[in-house]
Design a protein around this motif. Structure first.
Motif, PDB file in Angstrom:
ATOM      1  N   ASP A  24      46.532  72.600  70.155  1.00 55.09           N
ATOM      2  CA  ASP A  24      46.083  72.038  68.883  1.00 55.09           C
ATOM      3  C   ASP A  24      47.223  71.435  68.071  1.00 55.09           C
ATOM      4  O   ASP A  24      47.023  71.038  66.913  1.00 55.09           O
ATOM      5  CB  ASP A  24      45.389  73.122  68.057  1.00 55.09           C
ATOM      6  CG  ASP A  24      44.123  73.645  68.729  1.00 55.09           C
ATOM      7  OD1 ASP A  24      43.436  72.839  69.388  1.00 55.09           O
ATOM      8  OD2 ASP A  24      43.844  74.849  68.613  1.00 55.09           O
ATOM      9  N   GLY A  25      48.409  71.351  68.652  1.00 56.39           N
ATOM     10  CA  GLY A  25      49.544  70.749  67.970  1.00 56.39           C
ATOM     11  C   GLY A  25      50.477  71.780  67.368  1.00 56.39           C
ATOM     12  O   GLY A  25      50.223  72.996  67.415  1.00 56.39           O
ATOM     13  N   LEU A  26      51.562  71.300  66.792  1.00 58.26           N
ATOM     14  CA  LEU A  26      52.640  72.167  66.303  1.00 58.26           C
ATOM     15  C   LEU A  26      52.673  72.301  64.785  1.00 58.26           C
ATOM     16  O   LEU A  26      53.627  72.874  64.256  1.00 58.26           O
ATOM     17  CB  LEU A  26      53.988  71.623  66.794  1.00 58.26           C
ATOM     18  CG  LEU A  26      54.238  71.699  68.300  1.00 58.26           C
ATOM     19  CD1 LEU A  26      55.547  70.995  68.661  1.00 58.26           C
ATOM     20  CD2 LEU A  26      54.279  73.132  68.776  1.00 58.26           C
ATOM     21  N   ASP A  27      51.672  71.815  64.102  1.00 57.45           N
ATOM     22  CA  ASP A  27      51.654  71.944  62.645  1.00 57.45           C
ATOM     23  C   ASP A  27      51.757  73.417  62.252  1.00 57.45           C
ATOM     24  O   ASP A  27      50.967  74.260  62.717  1.00 57.45           O
ATOM     25  CB  ASP A  27      50.372  71.359  62.063  1.00 57.45           C
ATOM     26  CG  ASP A  27      50.351  69.841  62.120  1.00 57.45           C
ATOM     27  OD1 ASP A  27      51.396  69.244  62.421  1.00 57.45           O
ATOM     28  OD2 ASP A  27      49.276  69.261  61.875  1.00 57.45           O
ATOM     29  N   GLY A  28      52.743  73.716  61.411  1.00 52.78           N
ATOM     30  CA  GLY A  28      52.921  75.082  60.936  1.00 52.78           C
ATOM     31  C   GLY A  28      53.692  75.990  61.870  1.00 52.78           C
ATOM     32  O   GLY A  28      53.963  77.143  61.522  1.00 52.78           O
ATOM     33  N   VAL A  29      54.055  75.524  63.064  1.00 48.11           N
ATOM     34  CA  VAL A  29      54.797  76.344  64.020  1.00 48.11           C
ATOM     35  C   VAL A  29      56.286  76.298  63.678  1.00 48.11           C
ATOM     36  O   VAL A  29      56.859  75.220  63.496  1.00 48.11           O
ATOM     37  CB  VAL A  29      54.566  75.854  65.462  1.00 48.11           C
ATOM     38  CG1 VAL A  29      55.398  76.680  66.446  1.00 48.11           C
ATOM     39  CG2 VAL A  29      53.084  75.929  65.816  1.00 48.11           C
ATOM     40  N   ARG A  30      56.905  77.468  63.587  1.00 41.55           N
ATOM     41  CA  ARG A  30      58.325  77.561  63.253  1.00 41.55           C
ATOM     42  C   ARG A  30      59.114  77.764  64.547  1.00 41.55           C
ATOM     43  O   ARG A  30      58.882  78.730  65.284  1.00 41.55           O
ATOM     44  CB  ARG A  30      58.568  78.707  62.285  1.00 41.55           C
ATOM     45  CG  ARG A  30      59.977  78.772  61.737  1.00 41.55           C
ATOM     46  CD  ARG A  30      60.016  79.536  60.422  1.00 41.55           C
ATOM     47  NE  ARG A  30      61.369  79.839  59.995  1.00 41.55           N
ATOM     48  CZ  ARG A  30      62.203  78.976  59.437  1.00 41.55           C
ATOM     49  NH1 ARG A  30      61.822  77.715  59.266  1.00 41.55           N
ATOM     50  NH2 ARG A  30      63.415  79.338  59.056  1.00 41.55           N
ATOM     51  N   VAL A  31      60.060  76.849  64.822  1.00 41.30           N
ATOM     52  CA  VAL A  31      60.738  76.787  66.115  1.00 41.30           C
ATOM     53  C   VAL A  31      62.248  76.928  65.931  1.00 41.30           C
ATOM     54  O   VAL A  31      62.833  76.316  65.030  1.00 41.30           O
ATOM     55  CB  VAL A  31      60.445  75.454  66.829  1.00 41.30           C
ATOM     56  CG1 VAL A  31      61.118  75.423  68.210  1.00 41.30           C
ATOM     57  CG2 VAL A  31      58.946  75.224  66.959  1.00 41.30           C
ATOM     58  N   LEU A  32      62.865  77.707  66.806  1.00 38.56           N
ATOM     59  CA  LEU A  32      64.320  77.767  66.932  1.00 38.56           C
ATOM     60  C   LEU A  32      64.695  77.113  68.256  1.00 38.56           C
ATOM     61  O   LEU A  32      64.258  77.555  69.318  1.00 38.56           O
ATOM     62  CB  LEU A  32      64.807  79.214  66.901  1.00 38.56           C
ATOM     63  CG  LEU A  32      66.292  79.446  67.208  1.00 38.56           C
ATOM     64  CD1 LEU A  32      67.187  78.721  66.204  1.00 38.56           C
ATOM     65  CD2 LEU A  32      66.615  80.935  67.244  1.00 38.56           C
ATOM     66  N   HIS A  33      65.502  76.057  68.185  1.00 39.29           N
ATOM     67  CA  HIS A  33      65.948  75.349  69.380  1.00 39.29           C
ATOM     68  C   HIS A  33      67.413  75.673  69.611  1.00 39.29           C
ATOM     69  O   HIS A  33      68.288  75.220  68.872  1.00 39.29           O
ATOM     70  CB  HIS A  33      65.754  73.839  69.196  1.00 39.29           C
ATOM     71  CG  HIS A  33      66.127  73.033  70.390  1.00 39.29           C
ATOM     72  ND1 HIS A  33      66.135  71.652  70.389  1.00 39.29           N
ATOM     73  CD2 HIS A  33      66.507  73.397  71.650  1.00 39.29           C
ATOM     74  CE1 HIS A  33      66.499  71.217  71.584  1.00 39.29           C
ATOM     75  NE2 HIS A  33      66.740  72.259  72.362  1.00 39.29           N
ATOM     76  N   ARG A  57      56.183  66.228  65.946  1.00 43.79           N
ATOM     77  CA  ARG A  57      54.865  66.765  66.285  1.00 43.79           C
ATOM     78  C   ARG A  57      54.351  67.732  65.218  1.00 43.79           C
ATOM     79  O   ARG A  57      53.297  68.337  65.400  1.00 43.79           O
ATOM     80  CB  ARG A  57      54.928  67.476  67.640  1.00 43.79           C
ATOM     81  CG  ARG A  57      55.029  66.527  68.824  1.00 43.79           C
ATOM     82  CD  ARG A  57      55.291  67.278  70.133  1.00 43.79           C
ATOM     83  NE  ARG A  57      55.118  66.384  71.269  1.00 43.79           N
ATOM     84  CZ  ARG A  57      54.176  66.522  72.197  1.00 43.79           C
ATOM     85  NH1 ARG A  57      53.304  67.507  72.115  1.00 43.79           N
ATOM     86  NH2 ARG A  57      54.080  65.671  73.197  1.00 43.79           N
ATOM     87  N   GLY A  58      55.127  67.930  64.151  1.00 40.91           N
ATOM     88  CA  GLY A  58      54.666  68.753  63.046  1.00 40.91           C
ATOM     89  C   GLY A  58      55.325  70.094  62.901  1.00 40.91           C
ATOM     90  O   GLY A  58      55.052  70.826  61.942  1.00 40.91           O
ATOM     91  N   ALA A  59      56.204  70.466  63.850  1.00 39.68           N
ATOM     92  CA  ALA A  59      56.853  71.772  63.774  1.00 39.68           C
ATOM     93  C   ALA A  59      57.912  71.797  62.681  1.00 39.68           C
ATOM     94  O   ALA A  59      58.470  70.763  62.300  1.00 39.68           O
ATOM     95  CB  ALA A  59      57.495  72.111  65.120  1.00 39.68           C
ATOM     96  N   SER A  60      58.211  72.991  62.222  1.00 40.42           N
ATOM     97  CA  SER A  60      59.369  73.233  61.371  1.00 40.42           C
ATOM     98  C   SER A  60      60.445  73.818  62.272  1.00 40.42           C
ATOM     99  O   SER A  60      60.253  74.893  62.852  1.00 40.42           O
ATOM    100  CB  SER A  60      59.016  74.208  60.246  1.00 40.42           C
ATOM    101  OG  SER A  60      60.152  74.540  59.486  1.00 40.42           O
ATOM    102  N   VAL A  61      61.581  73.124  62.416  1.00 40.10           N
ATOM    103  CA  VAL A  61      62.534  73.420  63.480  1.00 40.10           C
ATOM    104  C   VAL A  61      63.937  73.632  62.930  1.00 40.10           C
ATOM    105  O   VAL A  61      64.374  72.907  62.028  1.00 40.10           O
ATOM    106  CB  VAL A  61      62.578  72.265  64.514  1.00 40.10           C
ATOM    107  CG1 VAL A  61      63.320  72.700  65.769  1.00 40.10           C
ATOM    108  CG2 VAL A  61      61.181  71.802  64.872  1.00 40.10           C
TER     109      VAL A  61
END
Length: 287
Positions: free
Chosen positions: A59-68, A83-87
């Protein structure tokens, strides 16, 4: 891991950092790292990672918090932000982090794409509190530069919230025992032991993104991490292995004999001799 390696510093870290600092302008000038899709609001994830993320987040990355982790100059980080993530992207190269921040500002996503300059092993000292992220993302040419994969796995687990997931893809360690074209029919020949515990020191001025470039700081240190070591480290850190897939493609020309097969991927010309890459998903226990 070599017992004498200092994870916080030493020749291995200094040499690798100098090498990657010098690669930044080479990579930015190369066709290998095409930034135009980012400027169009799209992404540059390779087909394996793109499909993997879409399976995890249909359903997409909106609102998903990502550590790269080990993000280089953030092309994939910014792809996730588009794509909408917070990274948050972390890398030990100052020129890489500076370019990542500049590009985030150019794209207008600096409010949800931040970058931190640090050695992976210093992550706990420079990043938010534990359990801050839904997803830890790390792909292509990462843990081979790290002497201690068990500590890497503990750091991954430290930052995942309950039910959080790791997405990891990299070259296959079975392929890393080979090099060059000295085998039969131009295939790569045996070069390195699969379970070599000590660092392998290279003096190689070439660069995978630009075959004509010559890197002045050519000394690097790399480590072999067999599959059982990687998966055992993740389990010991409290994660479950949810998915594991081997692939016969990789997003760079890993051996001279490998051929382009589209979308920036390379594979064996005919027979699939052995896997060239793998991906896995691991997760922390849910609430």
């Amino acid at each position: 891991m070599t017992e004498s390696v200092d994870l916080r510093g030493g020749d291995w870290l200094d040499d690798n950092r100098r090498n990657w600092d010098e690669r930044v302008p080479v990579h930015l000038a190369s066709d290998f790292y095409d930034q135009e899709p980012l400027r169009r609001g799209e992404g540059v994830l390779d087909p394996i990672a793109r499909a993997g993320i879409e399976r995890l987040y249909p359903d997409g990355l909106d609102g998903v918090r990502v550590l790269h982790l080990q993000c280089h100059f953030g092309s994939d980080t910014l792809s996730l932000a588009n794509r909408g993530a917070s990274v948050i992207g972390l890398d030990f190269s100052r020129p890489a982090v500076e370019e990542a921040r500049r590009m985030a500002a150019e794209l207008g996503v600096a409010d949800r794409a931040g970058f931190v300059e640090a050695n992976v092993y210093d992550a706990r000292h420079v990043l938010p509190e534990p359990g801050s992220f839904d997803l830890v993302f790390t792909t292509w040419g990462t843990i081979g530069w790290l002497p201690d994969v068990a500590e890497w796995a503990r750091i991954v687990a430290w930052y995942l919230k309950p039910g959080g997931r790791l997405y990891f893809a990299d070259g296959h360690p079975a392929a890393f025992v080979f090099d060059g074209d000295g085998g039969p029919g131009g295939l790569p020949g045996f070069a390195f032991p699969y379970a070599e515990p000590d660092a392998i020191e290279f003096d190689d001025p070439s660069d995978y993104a630009d075959r004509d470039a010559r890197i002045e700081h050519a000394t690097t240190w790399e480590w072999m991490h067999p599959l059982d070591e990687v998966m055992g480290a993740l389990r010991d850190a409290g994660l479950s292995i949810d998915a594991f897939t081997e692939h016969y493609q990789v997003p760079w020309q890993i051996f001279p004999v490998t051929v382009p097969v589209g979308q920036g991927m390379f594979s064996w010309p005919v027979e699939r001799w052995l896997p060239l890459s793998y991906e896995l998903v691991a997760s922390t226990p849910g609430v």
